[in-house]
Design a protein around this motif. Structure first.
Motif, PDB file in Angstrom:
ATOM      1  N   MET A   1     -29.788 -96.618-119.419  1.00 18.88           N
ATOM      2  CA  MET A   1     -30.900 -97.452-119.570  1.00 18.88           C
ATOM      3  C   MET A   1     -31.289 -97.460-121.211  1.00 18.88           C
ATOM      4  SD  MET A   1     -31.205 -98.708-116.668  1.00 18.88           S
ATOM      5  CE  MET A   1     -30.599 -97.128-115.650  1.00 18.88           C
ATOM      6  N   GLN A   2     -31.902 -98.830-121.425  1.00 23.54           N
ATOM      7  CA  GLN A   2     -32.143 -98.786-122.926  1.00 23.54           C
ATOM      8  C   GLN A   2     -33.568 -98.904-123.231  1.00 23.54           C
ATOM      9  OE1 GLN A   2     -30.047-102.879-122.569  1.00 23.54           O
ATOM     10  NE2 GLN A   2     -31.513-103.174-124.339  1.00 23.54           N
ATOM     11  N   LYS A   3     -33.772 -98.636-124.421  1.00 24.30           N
ATOM     12  CA  LYS A   3     -35.150 -98.762-124.884  1.00 24.30           C
ATOM     13  C   LYS A   3     -35.115-100.082-125.587  1.00 24.30           C
ATOM     14  CE  LYS A   3     -35.474 -93.785-126.399  1.00 24.30           C
ATOM     15  NZ  LYS A   3     -35.597 -92.794-127.243  1.00 24.30           N
ATOM     16  N   ILE A   4     -35.985-100.998-125.163  1.00 20.71           N
ATOM     17  CA  ILE A   4     -35.794-102.404-125.729  1.00 20.71           C
ATOM     18  C   ILE A   4     -37.042-102.552-126.807  1.00 20.71           C
ATOM     19  CG2 ILE A   4     -35.888-104.623-124.813  1.00 20.71           C
ATOM     20  CD1 ILE A   4     -35.307-103.180-122.110  1.00 20.71           C
ATOM     21  N   ASN A   5     -36.562-103.435-127.895  1.00 19.39           N
ATOM     22  CA  ASN A   5     -37.527-103.834-128.809  1.00 19.39           C
ATOM     23  C   ASN A   5     -38.453-104.873-128.238  1.00 19.39           C
ATOM     24  OD1 ASN A   5     -39.135-104.544-131.199  1.00 19.39           O
ATOM     25  ND2 ASN A   5     -37.110-105.457-132.159  1.00 19.39           N
ATOM     26  N   LEU A  16     -26.635-103.855-127.969  1.00 18.01           N
ATOM     27  CA  LEU A  16     -25.231-103.025-128.139  1.00 18.01           C
ATOM     28  C   LEU A  16     -26.079-101.544-128.738  1.00 18.01           C
ATOM     29  CD1 LEU A  16     -23.016-105.080-130.482  1.00 18.01           C
ATOM     30  CD2 LEU A  16     -22.806-104.756-127.831  1.00 18.01           C
ATOM     31  N   ILE A  17     -25.068-100.648-128.354  1.00 20.58           N
ATOM     32  CA  ILE A  17     -25.306 -99.330-128.786  1.00 20.58           C
ATOM     33  C   ILE A  17     -23.827 -98.535-128.795  1.00 20.58           C
ATOM     34  CG2 ILE A  17     -25.902 -98.035-126.686  1.00 20.58           C
ATOM     35  CD1 ILE A  17     -28.226 -96.564-128.311  1.00 20.58           C
ATOM     36  N   GLY A  18     -23.773 -97.504-129.475  1.00 16.39           N
ATOM     37  CA  GLY A  18     -22.550 -96.627-129.485  1.00 16.39           C
ATOM     38  C   GLY A  18     -22.692 -95.849-128.165  1.00 16.39           C
ATOM     39  N   LEU A  19     -21.360 -95.140-127.753  1.00 12.81           N
ATOM     40  CA  LEU A  19     -21.440 -94.113-126.834  1.00 12.81           C
ATOM     41  C   LEU A  19     -20.501 -92.918-127.459  1.00 12.81           C
ATOM     42  CD1 LEU A  19     -22.261 -92.874-124.092  1.00 12.81           C
ATOM     43  CD2 LEU A  19     -20.316 -94.030-123.165  1.00 12.81           C
ATOM     44  N   LYS A  20     -20.939 -91.745-127.686  1.00 15.65           N
ATOM     45  CA  LYS A  20     -20.012 -90.741-128.229  1.00 15.65           C
ATOM     46  C   LYS A  20     -18.967 -90.722-127.329  1.00 15.65           C
ATOM     47  CE  LYS A  20     -24.105 -88.810-130.508  1.00 15.65           C
ATOM     48  NZ  LYS A  20     -24.977 -87.459-130.584  1.00 15.65           N
ATOM     49  N   PRO A  21     -17.926 -90.425-127.648  1.00 17.31           N
ATOM     50  CA  PRO A  21     -16.654 -90.383-126.768  1.00 17.31           C
ATOM     51  C   PRO A  21     -16.516 -88.950-125.852  1.00 17.31           C
ATOM     52  CG  PRO A  21     -15.921 -89.888-129.111  1.00 17.31           C
ATOM     53  CD  PRO A  21     -17.397 -90.243-129.045  1.00 17.31           C
ATOM     54  N   GLU A  22     -17.154 -87.972-126.327  1.00 21.49           N
ATOM     55  CA  GLU A  22     -17.429 -86.806-125.403  1.00 21.49           C
ATOM     56  C   GLU A  22     -18.240 -86.838-124.103  1.00 21.49           C
ATOM     57  OE1 GLU A  22     -19.871 -85.872-128.769  1.00 21.49           O
ATOM     58  OE2 GLU A  22     -18.283 -87.120-128.260  1.00 21.49           O
ATOM     59  N   TYR A  23     -19.024 -88.136-124.278  1.00 20.50           N
ATOM     60  CA  TYR A  23     -20.000 -88.133-123.078  1.00 20.50           C
ATOM     61  C   TYR A  23     -19.624 -89.302-122.040  1.00 20.50           C
ATOM     62  CZ  TYR A  23     -23.318 -85.011-125.530  1.00 20.50           C
ATOM     63  OH  TYR A  23     -23.526 -83.802-126.243  1.00 20.50           O
ATOM     64  N   GLU A  24     -18.479 -89.996-122.300  1.00 17.39           N
ATOM     65  CA  GLU A  24     -18.162 -91.205-121.669  1.00 17.39           C
ATOM     66  C   GLU A  24     -18.122 -90.985-120.114  1.00 17.39           C
ATOM     67  OE1 GLU A  24     -14.528 -94.108-121.106  1.00 17.39           O
ATOM     68  OE2 GLU A  24     -15.246 -93.813-123.074  1.00 17.39           O
ATOM     69  N   GLU A  25     -17.473 -89.800-119.681  1.00 22.36           N
ATOM     70  CA  GLU A  25     -17.406 -89.638-118.136  1.00 22.36           C
ATOM     71  C   GLU A  25     -18.749 -89.369-117.782  1.00 22.36           C
ATOM     72  OE1 GLU A  25     -15.053 -86.835-115.062  1.00 22.36           O
ATOM     73  OE2 GLU A  25     -14.756 -86.592-116.950  1.00 22.36           O
ATOM     74  N   ARG A  26     -19.497 -88.428-118.427  1.00 24.21           N
ATOM     75  CA  ARG A  26     -20.701 -87.994-117.878  1.00 24.21           C
ATOM     76  C   ARG A  26     -21.509 -89.244-117.872  1.00 24.21           C
ATOM     77  NH1 ARG A  26     -24.857 -83.497-120.820  1.00 24.21           N
ATOM     78  NH2 ARG A  26     -26.517 -83.674-119.404  1.00 24.21           N
ATOM     79  N   TYR A  27     -21.636 -89.877-118.957  1.00 25.68           N
ATOM     80  CA  TYR A  27     -22.683 -91.138-118.943  1.00 25.68           C
ATOM     81  C   TYR A  27     -22.303 -92.372-117.725  1.00 25.68           C
ATOM     82  CZ  TYR A  27     -25.218 -95.230-120.787  1.00 25.68           C
ATOM     83  OH  TYR A  27     -25.932 -96.323-121.305  1.00 25.68           O
ATOM     84  N   ILE A  28     -20.997 -92.290-117.246  1.00 23.69           N
ATOM     85  CA  ILE A  28     -20.972 -93.362-116.191  1.00 23.69           C
ATOM     86  C   ILE A  28     -21.254 -92.563-114.974  1.00 23.69           C
ATOM     87  CG2 ILE A  28     -18.656 -94.263-114.869  1.00 23.69           C
ATOM     88  CD1 ILE A  28     -17.218 -94.493-117.466  1.00 23.69           C
ATOM     89  N   ILE A  29     -20.911 -91.425-114.676  1.00 24.34           N
ATOM     90  CA  ILE A  29     -21.297 -90.508-113.498  1.00 24.34           C
ATOM     91  C   ILE A  29     -23.013 -90.581-113.643  1.00 24.34           C
ATOM     92  CG2 ILE A  29     -21.574 -88.491-112.353  1.00 24.34           C
ATOM     93  CD1 ILE A  29     -18.910 -87.896-113.480  1.00 24.34           C
ATOM     94  N   LEU A  30     -23.578 -90.221-114.459  1.00 24.06           N
ATOM     95  CA  LEU A  30     -25.175 -90.554-114.478  1.00 24.06           C
ATOM     96  C   LEU A  30     -25.572 -91.793-114.098  1.00 24.06           C
ATOM     97  CD1 LEU A  30     -27.607 -88.647-115.380  1.00 24.06           C
ATOM     98  CD2 LEU A  30     -27.519 -89.765-117.587  1.00 24.06           C
ATOM     99  N   HIS A  31     -24.938 -92.911-114.487  1.00 22.95           N
ATOM    100  CA  HIS A  31     -25.516 -94.391-114.213  1.00 22.95           C
ATOM    101  C   HIS A  31     -25.336 -94.734-112.862  1.00 22.95           C
ATOM    102  CE1 HIS A  31     -26.727 -94.542-118.289  1.00 22.95           C
ATOM    103  NE2 HIS A  31     -27.207 -95.585-118.071  1.00 22.95           N
TER     104      HIS A  31
END
Length: 222
Positions: A1-5, A16-31
């Motif tokens: 989820m994002q912080k919106i201006n 848009l925002i970047g996602l650090k590659p080492e967190y990709e799997e964890r980010y998907i599971i979290l969401h």
């Protein structure tokens, strides 16, 4: 989820925002296991049809705002539950250098929006694609989309494509749309065989550095 201006009212809103590659799997599971309180706050802030897509370390979000006070609704998102959520997601993300002051997710320019159907997303297949514009041709591409006329729009809607939205940021295009038919491959093939669509694709393609790439949806809430 994002912080919106909260400085700019926009419907729809793409960021848009970047996602650090080492967190990709964890980010998907979290969401896939988003806090119920976060989802509830999203709805209370009049956000609907919220999706996040991923490709090559870039997250692209799209949502529709249906309220009357964008600034107040966006500020209200920062409640205790959502702040706890951000404590998990913020370390995984990498804001873009080109974002505006005060932004976490970088808001994009809206180039095109048509085929609106507020209920379509409830039964639609959602798609997102991205392509890079050739250096120095951003204004040319924006002009091409500004001349996207009603006849072209009608062809897309006839092909069961709704909520067709085009954003631009940092010389890249991001396209979001919803398909409500039963055979996307056939409808897409037929659509792209139309002379008007062929002409548009040819004109746009001359100004693109890359082919269109499909992004993976990693989050959605109605």
């Amino acid at each position: 989820m994002q912080k919106i201006n909260p400085q700019k009212v926009s419907k729809p809103v793409g960021s848009l925002i970047g996602l650090k590659p080492e967190y990709e799997e964890r980010y998907i599971i979290l969401h896939k296991n988003t806090f119920p309180g976060v989802l509830d706050r999203i709805r209370k802030s009049n956000i609907r049809n919220y999706s996040i897509f991923l490709l090559d370390g870039i997250l692209f979000s799209h949502f529709e705002y249906i309220g009357n006070d964008f600034v107040a609704d966006m500020k209200a998102i920062a409640d205790p539950v959502t702040k706890d959520w951000w404590k998990l997601t913020d370390p995984m993300q990498e804001p873009l250098p080109a974002r505006k002051k005060g932004e976490w997710w970088a808001e994009m320019d809206l180039l095109l929006c048509f085929g609106e159907n507020p209920k379509s997303y409830l039964k639609a297949n959602r798609f997102a694609y991205t392509a890079e514009i050739k250096r120095g041709l951003e204004k040319v591409v924006k002009n091409i989309f500004s001349n996207f006329d009603e006849r072209l729009k009608a062809l897309f809607v006839k092909a069961n494509i709704h909520n067709h939205i085009v954003y631009c940021k940092n010389s890249k295009l991001y396209v979001y749309f919803e398909y409500t038919g039963n055979d996307f491959s056939n409808d897409d093939k037929e659509l792209n065989s139309k002379p008007m669509v062929e002409k548009f694709n040819s004109e746009l393609g001359k100004n693109l550095k890359t082919q269109w790439q499909q992004m993976k949806e990693v989050f959605h809430t109605d």
